[in-house]
Write an enzyme that holds these catalytic residues in place. Structure first.
Site, PDB file in Angstrom:
ATOM      1  N   HIS A   1      -9.643   1.434   4.862  1.00 39.00           N
ATOM      2  CA  HIS A   1      -8.361   1.574   5.574  1.00 39.00           C
ATOM      3  C   HIS A   1      -8.563   2.514   6.771  1.00 39.00           C
ATOM      4  O   HIS A   1      -9.373   3.439   6.700  1.00 39.00           O
ATOM      5  CB  HIS A   1      -7.303   2.138   4.619  1.00 39.00           C
ATOM      6  CG  HIS A   1      -5.929   2.092   5.201  1.00 39.00           C
ATOM      7  ND1 HIS A   1      -5.487   3.022   6.109  1.00 39.00           N
ATOM      8  CD2 HIS A   1      -4.916   1.201   5.032  1.00 39.00           C
ATOM      9  CE1 HIS A   1      -4.243   2.708   6.474  1.00 39.00           C
ATOM     10  NE2 HIS A   1      -3.878   1.609   5.843  1.00 39.00           N
TER      11      HIS A   1
ATOM     12  N   GLY B   1       2.350   2.510  10.875  1.00 38.65           N
ATOM     13  CA  GLY B   1       3.289   3.623  10.763  1.00 38.65           C
ATOM     14  C   GLY B   1       3.989   3.977  12.061  1.00 38.65           C
ATOM     15  O   GLY B   1       4.607   5.030  12.173  1.00 38.65           O
TER      16      GLY B   1
ATOM     17  N   GLU C   1      -5.498  -4.652  10.577  1.00 39.70           N
ATOM     18  CA  GLU C   1      -4.477  -3.630  10.781  1.00 39.70           C
ATOM     19  C   GLU C   1      -4.776  -2.894  12.088  1.00 39.70           C
ATOM     20  O   GLU C   1      -5.563  -1.937  12.089  1.00 39.70           O
ATOM     21  CB  GLU C   1      -4.492  -2.628   9.625  1.00 39.70           C
ATOM     22  CG  GLU C   1      -4.259  -3.253   8.262  1.00 39.70           C
ATOM     23  CD  GLU C   1      -3.672  -2.258   7.279  1.00 39.70           C
ATOM     24  OE1 GLU C   1      -2.554  -2.501   6.820  1.00 39.70           O
ATOM     25  OE2 GLU C   1      -4.312  -1.235   6.994  1.00 39.70           O
TER      26      GLU C   1
ATOM     27  N   ASN D   1       0.876  -1.178   0.000  1.00 39.01           N
ATOM     28  CA  ASN D   1       0.000   0.000   0.000  1.00 39.01           C
ATOM     29  C   ASN D   1       0.912   1.226   0.000  1.00 39.01           C
ATOM     30  O   ASN D   1       1.493   1.561   1.028  1.00 39.01           O
ATOM     31  CB  ASN D   1      -0.908  -0.027   1.236  1.00 39.01           C
ATOM     32  CG  ASN D   1      -1.734   1.243   1.363  1.00 39.01           C
ATOM     33  OD1 ASN D   1      -1.752   2.070   0.459  1.00 39.01           O
ATOM     34  ND2 ASN D   1      -2.421   1.400   2.488  1.00 39.01           N
TER      35      ASN D   1
ATOM     36  N   GLU E   1      -6.958   4.934   7.803  1.00 38.92           N
ATOM     37  CA  GLU E   1      -6.776   6.354   7.475  1.00 38.92           C
ATOM     38  C   GLU E   1      -8.030   6.919   6.807  1.00 38.92           C
ATOM     39  O   GLU E   1      -8.365   8.086   6.993  1.00 38.92           O
ATOM     40  CB  GLU E   1      -5.521   6.525   6.597  1.00 38.92           C
ATOM     41  CG  GLU E   1      -4.254   6.311   7.425  1.00 38.92           C
ATOM     42  CD  GLU E   1      -3.092   5.673   6.699  1.00 38.92           C
ATOM     43  OE1 GLU E   1      -3.070   5.671   5.459  1.00 38.92           O
ATOM     44  OE2 GLU E   1      -2.186   5.157   7.390  1.00 38.92           O
TER      45      GLU E   1
ATOM     46  N   SER F   1       3.287  -1.978  10.396  1.00 37.25           N
ATOM     47  CA  SER F   1       4.744  -2.095  10.616  1.00 37.25           C
ATOM     48  C   SER F   1       5.269  -3.497  10.336  1.00 37.25           C
ATOM     49  O   SER F   1       6.126  -3.989  11.072  1.00 37.25           O
ATOM     50  CB  SER F   1       5.110  -1.628  12.028  1.00 37.25           C
ATOM     51  OG  SER F   1       4.690  -0.289  12.227  1.00 37.25           O
TER      52      SER F   1
ATOM     53  N   LYS G   1       0.123   4.248  -0.243  1.00 39.59           N
ATOM     54  CA  LYS G   1      -0.509   5.444   0.342  1.00 39.59           C
ATOM     55  C   LYS G   1      -0.302   6.638  -0.607  1.00 39.59           C
ATOM     56  O   LYS G   1      -0.340   6.455  -1.815  1.00 39.59           O
ATOM     57  CB  LYS G   1       0.017   5.687   1.760  1.00 39.59           C
ATOM     58  CG  LYS G   1      -0.141   4.425   2.629  1.00 39.59           C
ATOM     59  CD  LYS G   1       0.006   4.648   4.094  1.00 39.59           C
ATOM     60  CE  LYS G   1      -0.211   3.323   4.828  1.00 39.59           C
ATOM     61  NZ  LYS G   1      -0.196   3.463   6.270  1.00 39.59           N
TER      62      LYS G   1
HETATM   63  P1  13P Z   1       3.013   0.525   7.718  1.00 36.06           P
HETATM   64  O1  13P Z   1       3.512  -0.784   7.164  1.00 36.06           O
HETATM   65  O2  13P Z   1       3.776   1.717   7.204  1.00 36.06           O
HETATM   66  O3  13P Z   1       2.848   0.496   9.191  1.00 36.06           O
HETATM   67  O4  13P Z   1       1.512   0.730   7.112  1.00 36.06           O
HETATM   68  C1  13P Z   1       0.611  -0.310   7.226  1.00 36.06           C
HETATM   69  C2  13P Z   1      -0.596   0.029   6.445  1.00 36.06           C
HETATM   70  O5  13P Z   1      -1.330   0.938   6.769  1.00 36.06           O
HETATM   71  C3  13P Z   1      -0.880  -0.769   5.250  1.00 36.06           C
HETATM   72  O6  13P Z   1      -2.139  -0.514   4.747  1.00 36.06           O
END
Ligand code: 13P
Length: 245
Positions: free
Chosen positions: A95, A169, A163, A10, A97, A208, A12
């Protein structure tokens, strides 16, 4: 039966269209184990060049979101039909976010999952609790609500990504035990809803996941892949995760 894995990057809101083809070409050069299906979900603007770059590759394409209508007066939105036209196979829905920053509700997420399936896109439904919810012992209730509301009237052609919000993150990965506990719980919910296929639906872990923790997470019984954020932007790290199975 040999376990199969799905590893999706992903990206982002990172990488411009011109930066993205170099990155994808670099990823495509690595040898991926046969039991791993690899995918990338770049920003919408990069789907077209990446779709062309991946034409003869086994790497599959995903999108990070979509609106729940075929077309219409929805300024700023992208439709499932547009994604289909670019050979997009997966679409990430809900997601954390999107849920927290853009206030997407369980009801909207349900609509998006449904419409994605109507257009033969495989939704990757993201679920997960916040730190406060876990500290209050509510993590399973939250995840159950996210899953049951999203899957009403839905077929088994989907992927779930667990997640935990506190792991995204932050560099603070869930331990394999914590992750497996929730994945096992999700597996049971899927088996209740889909007695025939619930066992074989992919449940990805995200939050992560890195080359140094992927092997142990992916070894867990109900973790069959990863949704990788920042590590997916570094080709050698992304590939190290895929090769760790
Ligand atoms: P990270 O791997 O940067 O923690 O992000 C995970 C994520 O949100 C994947 O959709």
């Amino acid at each position: 039966m040999e376990k199969k894995y799905l590893i999706i990057g992903n990206w982002k809101m990172y990488k411009t269209p011109s930066q993205s083809t170099d990155l994808v070409n670099e990823i495509a050069q690595f040898k991926c184990p046969d039991k791993v299906k690899l995918g990338i979900s770049p920003p919408f603007t990069n789907l077209c060049p990446i779709s062309k770059a991946l034409k003869n590759s086994s790497i599959v394409l995903g999108a990070q979101n979509m609106y729940c209508a075929k077309e219409g007066a929805f300024t700023g939105e992208i439709s499932p039909q547009m994604l289909q036209d670019l050979n997009v196979h997966y679409v990430i829905i809900g997601h954390s976010e999107r849920r927290s920053i853009f206030k997407e509700s369980n009801a909207l997420i349900h609509q998006k999952v449904k419409v994605a399936q109507d257009f033969q896109l495989i939704p990757i439904l993201c679920v997960g609790e916040t730190l406060e919810e876990r500290q209050a012992g509510q993590e399973k209730a939250i995840v159950e609500e996210q899953i049951s509301s999203a899957l009403e009237g839905i077929s088994s052609a989907l992927v779930i990504a667990y997640e935990p919000v506190w792991a995204i993150g932050t560099g603070q990965t869930a331990t394999p035990e914590i992750a497996q506990e929730m994945h096992g719980f999700i597996r049971n919910l899927l088996k209740e809803q889909f007695p025939k296929d619930g066992e074989s639906i992919h449940i990805l872990y995200g939050g992560s996941m890195k080359p140094n923790n992927a092997a142990e997470l992916l070894r867990q019984a109900d973790i069959s892949g990863g949704l990788i954020g920042s590590a997916s932007l570094v080709p050698k790290d992304f590939m190290a995760i895929a090769q760790s199975v």
